[in-house]
Design a protein around this motif. Sequence first.
Motif, short mmCIF file in Angstrom:
data_model
loop_
_atom_site.label_atom_id
_atom_site.label_comp_id
_atom_site.label_asym_id
_atom_site.label_seq_id
_atom_site.Cartn_x
_atom_site.Cartn_y
_atom_site.Cartn_z
N VAL A 1 55.97 18.13 -41.46
CA VAL A 1 56.26 16.64 -41.08
C VAL A 1 57.37 16.41 -42.23
N ASP A 2 58.53 15.82 -41.67
CA ASP A 2 59.51 15.20 -42.70
C ASP A 2 59.32 13.73 -42.80
N GLY A 3 58.61 13.34 -43.59
CA GLY A 3 58.58 11.94 -43.62
C GLY A 3 59.52 11.06 -44.53
N GLY A 4 60.55 11.69 -44.84
CA GLY A 4 61.84 11.19 -45.18
C GLY A 4 61.56 11.41 -46.93
N GLY A 5 60.45 11.92 -47.43
CA GLY A 5 60.45 11.77 -48.86
C GLY A 5 59.73 10.44 -49.31
N SER A 6 59.40 9.47 -48.27
CA SER A 6 58.84 8.34 -48.94
C SER A 6 57.68 8.18 -49.69
N LEU A 7 57.64 7.48 -50.72
CA LEU A 7 56.53 7.40 -51.56
C LEU A 7 55.91 5.91 -51.51
N ARG A 8 56.25 5.38 -50.50
CA ARG A 8 55.89 3.88 -50.53
C ARG A 8 54.47 3.65 -49.47
N CYS A 9 54.19 4.67 -48.77
CA CYS A 9 52.92 4.49 -48.05
C CYS A 9 52.46 6.01 -47.43
N ALA A 10 51.24 6.18 -47.17
CA ALA A 10 50.65 7.40 -46.61
C ALA A 10 50.84 7.39 -45.11
N ILE A 11 51.30 8.77 -44.71
CA ILE A 11 51.65 9.01 -43.42
C ILE A 11 50.33 10.09 -42.74
N LEU A 12 49.49 10.48 -43.75
CA LEU A 12 48.32 11.19 -43.24
C LEU A 12 47.37 10.94 -43.93
N GLY A 13 46.13 10.73 -43.11
CA GLY A 13 44.82 10.37 -43.84
C GLY A 13 43.77 11.45 -43.58
N GLY A 14 42.39 10.91 -43.93
CA GLY A 14 41.47 11.63 -43.68
C GLY A 14 40.81 12.26 -42.22
N ASN A 15 40.82 11.22 -41.48
CA ASN A 15 40.65 11.45 -40.29
C ASN A 15 41.54 12.44 -39.25
N PRO A 16 42.89 12.36 -39.54
CA PRO A 16 43.63 13.15 -38.73
C PRO A 16 43.37 14.71 -39.26
N VAL A 17 43.44 14.60 -40.60
CA VAL A 17 43.07 16.12 -41.02
C VAL A 17 41.76 16.60 -40.57
N GLN A 18 40.84 15.76 -40.36
CA GLN A 18 39.64 16.23 -39.91
C GLN A 18 39.69 16.88 -38.22
N GLN A 19 40.68 15.93 -37.72
CA GLN A 19 41.09 16.37 -36.37
C GLN A 19 41.72 17.84 -36.16
N ALA A 20 42.60 17.85 -37.34
CA ALA A 20 43.39 19.04 -37.48
C ALA A 20 42.33 20.18 -37.62
N GLN A 21 41.42 20.01 -38.66
CA GLN A 21 40.35 21.18 -38.77
C GLN A 21 39.56 21.41 -37.61
N ASN A 22 39.17 20.55 -36.80
CA ASN A 22 38.60 20.58 -35.26
C ASN A 22 39.23 21.33 -34.40
N ASN A 23 40.73 20.82 -34.44
CA ASN A 23 41.53 21.55 -33.38
C ASN A 23 42.31 22.75 -33.50
N GLY A 24 41.96 23.42 -34.86
CA GLY A 24 42.56 24.75 -35.15
C GLY A 24 43.60 24.82 -35.78
N TRP A 25 44.31 23.67 -36.31
CA TRP A 25 45.41 23.76 -37.15
C TRP A 25 45.10 24.50 -38.37
N SER A 26 46.16 25.35 -38.85
CA SER A 26 46.05 26.12 -40.02
C SER A 26 46.64 25.21 -41.23
N GLY A 27 47.54 24.64 -41.08
CA GLY A 27 47.81 23.95 -42.16
C GLY A 27 48.80 22.50 -41.96
N ILE A 28 49.12 21.80 -42.83
CA ILE A 28 49.97 20.34 -42.53
C ILE A 28 50.92 20.40 -43.76
N ILE A 29 52.39 20.16 -43.65
CA ILE A 29 53.14 19.92 -44.99
C ILE A 29 53.76 18.60 -44.53
#
Length: 165
Positions: free
Chosen positions: A68-96
């Motif tokens: 994910v190219d989030g434009g390098g923004s340091l003003r807010c979070a574009i990823l949190g715990g719930n989506p990462v939990q979904q990624a784990q459950n749905n078989g994603w290897s990683g997130i950048i």
Amino acid sequence: MAFATAELCDGNSHLIQNGELRALQPIFQIYGRRQVFSGQIVTLKVFEDNVLVREFLEERGNGRVLVVDGGGSLRCAILGGNPVQQAQNNGWSGIIINGCLRDVDEINGCDVGVRALAAHPMKANKRGTGERHVAVHIGGARIHDGEWLYADTDGILISKSELSV
């Protein structure tokens, strides 16, 4: 999946010389329980908006890596715990994430490899804007949908094709 990015570099110097294997600049922090991960890349470009990030991670990952190219923004979070939990459950290897995340303790409990610039407590907007499956420029490299990513504690490599590890 046992590999080391340093060994991949050492064994594929010809791919580095012709530009088919690139290392991202060392700007990312390491999160998640999975320190070593790899997979085919799916790209997304957003800015301070996490709707599309969540939508992607709700899909089957099949061992892929969401970049994910989030434009390098340091003003807010574009990823949190719930989506990462979904990624784990749905078989994603990683997130950048070329941007920030939050819920660090929750993310660190998930069996997914996560890299981001920093943690930030503020949440992102929910407009649903962004571009899917487009080339992104992150960490000094242009990354295309369908390329391959290899990450460990030494760094992150991008390859035009799958490498034998």
